[in-house]
Enzyme design. Structure first.
Site, PDB file in Angstrom:
ATOM      1  N   ASP A 241       9.164   5.675   8.935  1.00 46.30           N
ATOM      2  CA  ASP A 241       8.184   5.057   7.943  1.00 46.30           C
ATOM      3  C   ASP A 241       8.414   5.915   6.572  1.00 46.30           C
ATOM      4  O   ASP A 241       7.604   6.854   6.266  1.00 46.30           O
ATOM      5  CB  ASP A 241       6.674   4.983   7.974  1.00 46.30           C
ATOM      6  CG  ASP A 241       5.894   4.369   7.237  1.00 46.30           C
ATOM      7  OD1 ASP A 241       6.449   3.740   6.255  1.00 46.30           O
ATOM      8  OD2 ASP A 241       4.578   4.173   7.350  1.00 46.30           O
TER       9      ASP A 241
ATOM     10  N   LEU B 118      -2.768  -2.383 -16.748  1.00 48.12           N
ATOM     11  CA  LEU B 118      -3.115  -3.437 -17.089  1.00 48.12           C
ATOM     12  C   LEU B 118      -3.920  -3.270 -18.597  1.00 48.12           C
ATOM     13  O   LEU B 118      -4.462  -2.181 -18.659  1.00 48.12           O
ATOM     14  CB  LEU B 118      -4.130  -4.414 -16.371  1.00 48.12           C
ATOM     15  CG  LEU B 118      -3.523  -4.823 -15.026  1.00 48.12           C
ATOM     16  CD1 LEU B 118      -4.471  -5.608 -14.383  1.00 48.12           C
ATOM     17  CD2 LEU B 118      -2.443  -5.680 -15.207  1.00 48.12           C
TER      18      LEU B 118
ATOM     19  N   GLU C 228       1.812  -8.060 -10.207  1.00 50.19           N
ATOM     20  CA  GLU C 228       0.791  -8.366 -11.279  1.00 50.19           C
ATOM     21  C   GLU C 228       1.222  -8.526 -12.626  1.00 50.19           C
ATOM     22  O   GLU C 228       1.099  -9.305 -13.389  1.00 50.19           O
ATOM     23  CB  GLU C 228      -0.412  -7.586 -11.224  1.00 50.19           C
ATOM     24  CG  GLU C 228      -1.220  -7.655  -9.784  1.00 50.19           C
ATOM     25  CD  GLU C 228      -2.398  -6.621  -9.633  1.00 50.19           C
ATOM     26  OE1 GLU C 228      -3.130  -6.895  -8.740  1.00 50.19           O
ATOM     27  OE2 GLU C 228      -2.567  -5.797 -10.723  1.00 50.19           O
TER      28      GLU C 228
ATOM     29  N   HIS D  72       2.832   8.717  10.267  1.00 51.88           N
ATOM     30  CA  HIS D  72       2.334   9.116   9.182  1.00 51.88           C
ATOM     31  C   HIS D  72       1.928  10.431   9.570  1.00 51.88           C
ATOM     32  O   HIS D  72       0.981  11.244   9.072  1.00 51.88           O
ATOM     33  CB  HIS D  72       0.883   8.496   8.952  1.00 51.88           C
ATOM     34  CG  HIS D  72       1.107   7.215   8.236  1.00 51.88           C
ATOM     35  ND1 HIS D  72      -0.029   6.441   7.705  1.00 51.88           N
ATOM     36  CD2 HIS D  72       2.081   6.517   7.828  1.00 51.88           C
ATOM     37  CE1 HIS D  72       0.502   5.252   6.981  1.00 51.88           C
ATOM     38  NE2 HIS D  72       1.750   5.355   6.898  1.00 51.88           N
TER      39      HIS D  72
ATOM     40  N   ASP E 195       9.890  -2.210   5.965  1.00 53.50           N
ATOM     41  CA  ASP E 195       9.236  -1.008   5.871  1.00 53.50           C
ATOM     42  C   ASP E 195       9.744   0.021   6.852  1.00 53.50           C
ATOM     43  O   ASP E 195      10.485   0.958   6.681  1.00 53.50           O
ATOM     44  CB  ASP E 195       7.674  -1.451   6.014  1.00 53.50           C
ATOM     45  CG  ASP E 195       6.783  -0.192   5.792  1.00 53.50           C
ATOM     46  OD1 ASP E 195       7.162   0.881   5.742  1.00 53.50           O
ATOM     47  OD2 ASP E 195       5.517  -0.363   5.418  1.00 53.50           O
TER      48      ASP E 195
ATOM     49  N   GLU F  55       3.194   2.948  -1.970  1.00 50.64           N
ATOM     50  CA  GLU F  55       2.920   2.340  -1.103  1.00 50.64           C
ATOM     51  C   GLU F  55       1.881   2.813  -0.131  1.00 50.64           C
ATOM     52  O   GLU F  55       0.834   2.162   0.086  1.00 50.64           O
ATOM     53  CB  GLU F  55       4.246   1.797  -0.158  1.00 50.64           C
ATOM     54  CG  GLU F  55       3.874   0.707   0.858  1.00 50.64           C
ATOM     55  CD  GLU F  55       3.658   1.078   2.108  1.00 50.64           C
ATOM     56  OE1 GLU F  55       3.284   0.108   3.146  1.00 50.64           O
ATOM     57  OE2 GLU F  55       3.370   2.304   2.451  1.00 50.64           O
TER      58      GLU F  55
ATOM     59  N   HIS G  70       9.663   0.360   0.619  1.00 50.04           N
ATOM     60  CA  HIS G  70       8.836   1.682  -0.237  1.00 50.04           C
ATOM     61  C   HIS G  70       9.726   3.068  -0.008  1.00 50.04           C
ATOM     62  O   HIS G  70      10.458   3.038   1.308  1.00 50.04           O
ATOM     63  CB  HIS G  70       7.302   1.520  -0.049  1.00 50.04           C
ATOM     64  CG  HIS G  70       7.022   2.382   1.278  1.00 50.04           C
ATOM     65  ND1 HIS G  70       6.774   3.653   1.513  1.00 50.04           N
ATOM     66  CD2 HIS G  70       6.906   1.780   2.547  1.00 50.04           C
ATOM     67  CE1 HIS G  70       6.379   3.952   2.672  1.00 50.04           C
ATOM     68  NE2 HIS G  70       6.267   2.754   3.445  1.00 50.04           N
TER      69      HIS G  70
END
Length: 595
Positions: A297, A191, A341, A477, A358, A329, A287
């Site tokens: 995942d 940004l 955004e 994970h 996902d 992600e 992702h």
């Protein structure tokens, strides 16, 4: 292309192009793509992540999509050296169970002082980042989070590789950012310097070290705990007398991480529609980054080839289709949040919907889905028309679809949230949602790439997943979430991956091709009425619903609910009033558009 397996009375109603979508997914081709994407680690912004981004871009281009890699500047946070935990000078350890506020209250009631101590917690009860936040608020100098076998280890059955459950040395990695408060890069490097901070200039990352542990590494620490015996609710599945502490030894935790400016590669691909007549693009995304090899995942679903086959058969979508392969992600929804955004007043300003996958295939027993309630009819029809092949026969997916909340909470349960799974052996990733009684479609919370789309931009969104009958899948994970694990345990014939591709392709096709959008404002209105009813019950003091501490899970009106739970009564009163104002505004809007 394989010959279609006809469902009695189902496929007959499909459009010719929809038959193409149904017939195109080939299990072994999906298996090949999974293999190619999981042969090396691909942590966010790593060489493996960039290599997979190029692979996905090139495959999409080969299928005829206009695909590009969009580099998003973010602050990376990576180890500069291996973490160490040694029993020398430092701090004593106290055991705080799931790290919930109530758990720390129990320590205080038992006379155990957390200040200056290392808080040992286990996965469960709330998102890992909130464990660190709660520990920090009570004065802890560090937080350890371990995977107790009661949640996803040997207490459920054989551990990997003999079975699906987490082995003793399995470590669940994960973001410790406070995602349920604000997602995305905390530094917002993408940004402009003078742009307002979407997170309100508040840091949503822990200020003290946080480290995950296996239960093999946690056991010696638990054995050294003294102090009062732990309540029964604190006891896990290890053969040790769980105690609250402090420990009989002191520990020093050394975590050496570095912040550095980097970039994550999003892949964005478009299939152009008639933007002049139908200027509302349809988005679908998944992702691509992973903590290690990332098979379940995130690499478990795609519809690009089916959509390309429809185009080759003469289809041009009325609405432009945008397929997104996100990076970042796992670190906090960095890539998708940045895109949302940056494009909030651009490409996304008039977006029709966002469909997320996902962990599309975390098991092979049931189908669960969550999303904006106005999309319930769309999902129900697609689930009735798509199928999975079982034993050589086609089974309609709506026969496998169970209501959100009828089984344990998904990624949240993997992180330890939710009830004990009802059966053992085959793993699953239950839905991260709860059921409001309007439809079988659950309510989205946070924790995957739909978050910025639905929670911040108000874009109707969907997310779905296949699960096994037992609960969480035990390699979540960890390094053991691999191609070999999927091939041997999750989906050996890869038919559920093909079914996920059919379902996703139908959803995107119908959103992109319909003259009149397949949304139901009346269903949304009934959902809003259900939310209002919950708010009224809550205002009368009869509703006590978790949600803030679910991490990925959803609850209606988390602001007032959790303000009361934490004893912030003035804030709760203000939150109730704000929630009521927003419900009134939403109801007025629905009355306007519904006539």
């Amino acid at each position: 292309m394989r010959l279609p397996l006809l469902l009695p009375g189902a496929l007959a109603a499909l459009l010719p192009l929809e038959r193409v979508l149904i017939d195109t997914p080939e299990p072994q081709l999906l298996r090949s793509h999974m293999y190619n994407l999981t042969q090396f680690d691909h942590l966010m912004a790593s060489p493996g992540d960039h290599a997979n981004a190029r692979y996905v871009r090139d495959e999409l281009r080969r299928l005829g999509f206009d695909a590009e890699i969009q580099e998003v500047p973010v602050m990376t946070h990576l180890p500069a050296g291996p973490p160490t935990l040694s029993a020398v000078a430092g701090g004593a350890v106290v055991y705080a169970n799931f790290g919930m506020p109530s758990d720390f209250d129990a320590l205080e009631a038992a006379g155990v002082d957390v200040r200056g101590k290392i808080a040992l917690t286990r996965y469960g009860g709330c998102f890992r980042g909130l464990k660190a936040m709660n520990a920090e608020a009570r004065g802890a100098v560090a937080t350890l989070i371990y995977s107790d076998p009661q949640q996803d280890g040997f207490t459920w059955g054989p551990t990997y590789p003999a079975g699906p459950w987490r082995p003793p040395q399995g470590v669940q990695r994960g973001s410790a950012q406070y995602l349920s408060l604000c997602a995305g890069d905390p530094f917002r490097l993408y940004l402009d310097a003078d742009a307002p901070d979407p997170c309100g200039n508040v840091s949503y990352v822990p200020k003290h070290p946080v480290l995950p542990l296996s239960y093999e590494d946690a056991l010696p620490i638990l054995e050294l705990l003294g102090g009062p015996a732990a309540p029964a609710s604190f006891a896990g599945g290890l053969a040790v007398a769980y105690a609250l502490g402090p420990s009989r030894a002191t520990f020093r935790l050394h975590v050496d991480n570095e912040y550095a400016e980097g970039a994550v590669p999003n892949v964005v691909a478009t299939l152009a529609g008639d933007d002049a007549a139908f200027p509302r693009p349809v988005y679908a995304g998944n992702h691509r980054d992973a903590w290690v090899l990332g098979a379940v995942d995130p690499h478990s679903g795609t519809a690009a080839r089916a959509l390309a086959a429809a185009r080759d058969a003469g289809w041009r979508p009325r609405r432009t289709v945008v397929l997104c392969s996100w990076s970042g992600e796992e670190y906090g929804l960095l890539g998708s949040t940045a895109y949302a955004e940056l494009e909030a007043r651009g490409a996304l300003e008039h977006a029709t919907a966002y469909v997320n996958v996902d962990v599309a295939v975390g098991g092979n027993a049931t189908l669960e889905a969550a999303g904006t309630q106005s999309l319930d009819g769309l999902f129900a029809a697609a689930a009735a028309d798509a199928h999975v092949v079982r034993g050589g026969a086609a089974v309609a997916l709506d026969e496998l679809w169970v209501a959100a909340g009828d089984s344990e909470d998904g990624k949240a349960a993997i992180d330890g949230v939710g009830r004990r799974p009802r059966a053992v052996f085959y793993p699953r990733r239950p839905t991260r949602s709860y059921h409001v009684g309007v439809s079988k479609l659950g309510t989205l919370g946070s924790g995957s790439d739909y978050t910025a789309f639905v929670d911040h931009l108000g874009i109707p969104s969907l997310d779905f997943s296949f699960r096994g009958p037992a609960g969480t899948y035990g390699t979540y994970h960890s390094v053991y979430d691999s191609y070999a694990y999927v091939d041997a345990v999750i989906d050996p014939d890869w038919e559920h991956h093909a079914a996920a591709a059919r379902l996703l392709a139908l959803l995107v096709f119908r959103l992109a091709d319909a003259r009149v959008l397949p949304v139901a404002p009346t269903t949304e209105a009934r959902a809003v009425a259900a939310y209002v009813n919950e708010l009224e019950q809550y205002a009368n003091g009869t509703l006590g619903a978790p949600g803030y501490y679910l991490g990925y899970g959803a609850t209606s009106f988390p602001g007032p609910v959790h303000a009361v739970e934490d004893g912030r009564l003035a804030e709760a009163d203000a939150q109730v009033r704000e929630a009521a104002d927003r419900v009134d505004a939403a109801a007025a809007y629905l009355r306007e558009i519904c006539g």
